[in-house]
Design an enzyme around this catalytic site. Structure first.
Site, PDB file in Angstrom:
ATOM      1  N   ASP A  84      -7.686 -10.122  -2.508  1.00 57.77           N
ATOM      2  CA  ASP A  84      -7.539  -8.632  -2.519  1.00 57.77           C
ATOM      3  C   ASP A  84      -8.778  -8.105  -3.643  1.00 57.77           C
ATOM      4  O   ASP A  84      -8.637  -8.259  -4.968  1.00 57.77           O
ATOM      5  CB  ASP A  84      -6.049  -8.165  -3.494  1.00 57.77           C
ATOM      6  CG  ASP A  84      -5.958  -6.634  -3.685  1.00 57.77           C
ATOM      7  OD1 ASP A  84      -7.255  -5.836  -3.543  1.00 57.77           O
ATOM      8  OD2 ASP A  84      -4.708  -6.244  -3.918  1.00 57.77           O
ATOM      9  N   LYS A 119     -12.893   2.247  -5.618  1.00 56.54           N
ATOM     10  CA  LYS A 119     -13.343   1.780  -7.042  1.00 56.54           C
ATOM     11  C   LYS A 119     -14.791   1.463  -7.191  1.00 56.54           C
ATOM     12  O   LYS A 119     -15.475   2.583  -7.160  1.00 56.54           O
ATOM     13  CB  LYS A 119     -12.202   0.703  -7.433  1.00 56.54           C
ATOM     14  CG  LYS A 119     -10.710   1.038  -7.266  1.00 56.54           C
ATOM     15  CD  LYS A 119      -9.937  -0.333  -7.972  1.00 56.54           C
ATOM     16  CE  LYS A 119      -8.593   0.145  -8.020  1.00 56.54           C
ATOM     17  NZ  LYS A 119      -7.649  -0.018  -6.731  1.00 56.54           N
ATOM     18  N   GLU A 149      -3.147   7.888  16.322  1.00 57.62           N
ATOM     19  CA  GLU A 149      -2.459   6.777  16.326  1.00 57.62           C
ATOM     20  C   GLU A 149      -3.185   5.702  17.304  1.00 57.62           C
ATOM     21  O   GLU A 149      -3.419   5.973  18.494  1.00 57.62           O
ATOM     22  CB  GLU A 149      -1.042   6.606  16.730  1.00 57.62           C
ATOM     23  CG  GLU A 149      -0.286   7.305  15.412  1.00 57.62           C
ATOM     24  CD  GLU A 149       1.053   7.668  15.623  1.00 57.62           C
ATOM     25  OE1 GLU A 149       1.655   7.351  16.835  1.00 57.62           O
ATOM     26  OE2 GLU A 149       1.683   8.134  14.703  1.00 57.62           O
ATOM     27  N   ARG A 172     -10.303   7.656  -1.814  1.00 57.81           N
ATOM     28  CA  ARG A 172      -9.282   7.001  -2.147  1.00 57.81           C
ATOM     29  C   ARG A 172      -8.629   6.344  -0.739  1.00 57.81           C
ATOM     30  O   ARG A 172      -8.383   7.162   0.299  1.00 57.81           O
ATOM     31  CB  ARG A 172      -8.089   7.931  -2.738  1.00 57.81           C
ATOM     32  CG  ARG A 172      -7.106   7.239  -3.190  1.00 57.81           C
ATOM     33  CD  ARG A 172      -6.461   8.203  -4.492  1.00 57.81           C
ATOM     34  NE  ARG A 172      -7.091   8.379  -5.517  1.00 57.81           N
ATOM     35  CZ  ARG A 172      -7.334   7.286  -6.689  1.00 57.81           C
ATOM     36  NH1 ARG A 172      -6.307   6.397  -6.681  1.00 57.81           N
ATOM     37  NH2 ARG A 172      -8.118   7.521  -7.246  1.00 57.81           N
ATOM     38  N   TYR A 217      -4.438  13.718  14.796  1.00 56.23           N
ATOM     39  CA  TYR A 217      -3.447  12.630  15.041  1.00 56.23           C
ATOM     40  C   TYR A 217      -4.181  11.549  15.938  1.00 56.23           C
ATOM     41  O   TYR A 217      -4.568  12.177  16.843  1.00 56.23           O
ATOM     42  CB  TYR A 217      -1.921  13.055  15.801  1.00 56.23           C
ATOM     43  CG  TYR A 217      -1.015  12.750  14.669  1.00 56.23           C
ATOM     44  CD1 TYR A 217      -0.860  11.639  14.195  1.00 56.23           C
ATOM     45  CD2 TYR A 217      -0.166  13.938  14.457  1.00 56.23           C
ATOM     46  CE1 TYR A 217       0.206  11.504  13.156  1.00 56.23           C
ATOM     47  CE2 TYR A 217       1.037  13.874  13.505  1.00 56.23           C
ATOM     48  CZ  TYR A 217       1.127  12.709  12.871  1.00 56.23           C
ATOM     49  OH  TYR A 217       2.091  12.527  11.745  1.00 56.23           O
ATOM     50  N   THR A 224      -9.455  -1.568  -1.750  1.00 55.06           N
ATOM     51  CA  THR A 224      -9.393  -0.224  -1.719  1.00 55.06           C
ATOM     52  C   THR A 224     -11.027   0.404  -1.428  1.00 55.06           C
ATOM     53  O   THR A 224     -11.765  -0.596  -1.569  1.00 55.06           O
ATOM     54  CB  THR A 224      -9.020   0.636  -2.933  1.00 55.06           C
ATOM     55  OG1 THR A 224      -9.593  -0.119  -4.091  1.00 55.06           O
ATOM     56  CG2 THR A 224      -7.527   0.051  -3.295  1.00 55.06           C
TER      57      THR A 224
END
Ligand code: DSN
Length: 435
Positions: free
Chosen positions: A200, A229, A53, A235, A51, A226
């Site tokens: 985007d 691609k 954060e 991903r 974790y 992203t």
């Protein structure tokens, strides 16, 4: 994967089946690619346990030294790759990155202007079934139906729409648009109507990083993407801001009584605004893929992706197909099948039987539903990774043409599948968990 095979044979079998499918088929889905073993290894590492954060050096958890190193490297490499001042590498996906854009730049009910989904736009750019269309007032621009700009965006019409609807934000970017964008013209329209400009770049990110397409960062107030691609990473998603902090909208904003840079606002829109703990194994894998993309070999790869897409579009045209906009500038082409008398869904299924994977896709001014569609979308990013060159892509179009001319003839499907397998054998992909 011996542990997985022993402990959970059912999941192992699905993984092995999928690896076999990827190894033995021609992958033309424009949004997909094949990552390196190094990227897979970072994703499959115990960094998934952590974790973290917050941001490197400012976490809400102890024990973050190593994941801080990984995230700092991801950020540094992304900034170098795109030549920009600020990035956030934590968005879990493109849609998550986009959610942070909306949260930062708009209030619920605000109007924005984006590319129509049925003209190649994306779900998160105002679709009525997505948060972007449910929470905000989405208005659209589209592509031209006919004339010299058929299938392309006419910037005069975008300006006309912007002047009519008065958007607070204009979005650029698409899932099925094969042409480059005129970012300077978009920015000038955004400035004229007092709107933020958001690009985007999920689909063309790798081509932009390699200099094959124009760069939105000097023009857009914020860029999302992203990483999986054309950029060929794991991903995931990412946000970037260019070097233009002096623009009238982008410099500072006031929130909670304190003046903050836009970058701080975007950081807090990712966490805690729209996400909890970042996926540190994926962030490490992003760092690995950015290092790969900084290598000169990636430039050559991106160049080849574009050369191959042009060859593929040209071969479709030569065989009498309608290619939307008459060709491509990027890694994809959209094929309108209406003149061939078959639908997108029929074409997708027939090609799948021959192990050629495409997706059915709406074409501009389509009269069929998204479940049927009049077209297919084809892309070159994945098979270029496997070493296909332009003559091989022309061969692939010949195979597609043969299948589509014999829909329902299983023997043709079987013959083409044999040719596909042979081509794949000459361009190996993954050599693990094979049967
Ligand atoms: N769904 C992706 C695509 O296939 O283009 C975009 O997010």
């Amino acid at each position: 994967m011996t542990d997985l095979a022993t402990q959970d044979p059912a999941i192992f079998s699905a993984v092995r089946g999928e690896v076999a499918r990827q190894n033995n088929g021609i992958e033309l889905i424009a949004s997909e690619n094949f990552v390196s073993r190094a990227v897979l290894q970072a994703m499959g590492s115990p960094l998934t346990n952590k974790y973290a954060e917050g941001l490197p050096g400012r976490r809400y958890y102890g024990g973050c030294d190593q994941v801080d190193r990984a995230e700092a490297l991801a950020r540094e490499r992304a900034r170098e790759l795109f030549g920009c001042d600020w990035v956030n590498v934590q968005p879990h996906s493109g849609a998550s990155a986009n959610a942070a854009v909306y949260l930062t730049l708009l209030k619920p009910g605000d109007t924005f202007l984006g590319l129509d989904l049925s003209h190649g736009g994306h779900l998160t750019h105002g679709s009525p079934v997505n948060f972007s269309g449910l929470l905000y007032r989405a208005e659209y621009y589209g592509v031209e139906r006919s004339g010299p700009l058929a299938g392309r965006i006419d910037m005069n019409r975008v300006r006309d729409r912007a002047l009519v609807v008065g958007p607070k934000m204009i979005s650029i970017g698409a899932s099925a648009y094969s042409r480059d964008f005129d970012y300077a013209a978009f920015r000038s329209i955004a400035d004229e109507v007092g709107a933020f400009l958001w690009m985007d770049m999920a689909h063309p990110a790798g081509l932009i990083a390699a200099g094959e397409l124009s760069n939105p960062l000097p023009h857009a107030h914020v860029v999302s993407t992203t990483t999986h691609k054309t950029l060929r990473g794991p991903r995931g998603g990412m946000l970037l801001i260019g070097n233009d902090f002096e623009n009238p909208f982008g410099k500072v904003a006031r929130k909670s009584g304190r003046v903050r840079n836009m970058s701080e606002l975007f950081d807090s829109a990712v966490f805690p605004g729209t996400q909890g703990g970042p996926l540190m194994h994926v962030i490490a894998a992003k760092a690995v893929s950015f290092l790969e993309a900084l290598d000169p070999a990636f430039k050559a790869y991106a160049r080849q992706v574009v050369i191959n897409a042009r060859a593929m579009a040209d071969e479709f045209l030569r065989r009498g197909y309608d290619v939307v906009s008459g060709g491509t500038d990027n890694h994809m082409a959209l094929i309108d099948l209406r003149s061939r008398g078959i639908t997108g869904v029929v074409a997708e299924r027939a090609l799948q039987a021959a192990e050629i994977t495409v997706n059915k896709n709406m074409v501009p001014f389509d009269d069929k539903s998204p479940f049927v569609t009049s077209g297919i979308r084809v892309g070159t990013a994945a098979m270029t990774t496997r070493g296909f060159g332009k003559s091989t892509f022309r061969e692939v179009v010949r195979m597609i043409d043969r299948v589509l001319n014999h829909v329902g003839d299983e023997s043709v499907g079987r013959e083409v599948k044999g040719e596909v397998l042979e081509l794949c054998r000459h361009h190996p992909l993954y050599d693990f968990v094979t049967a």
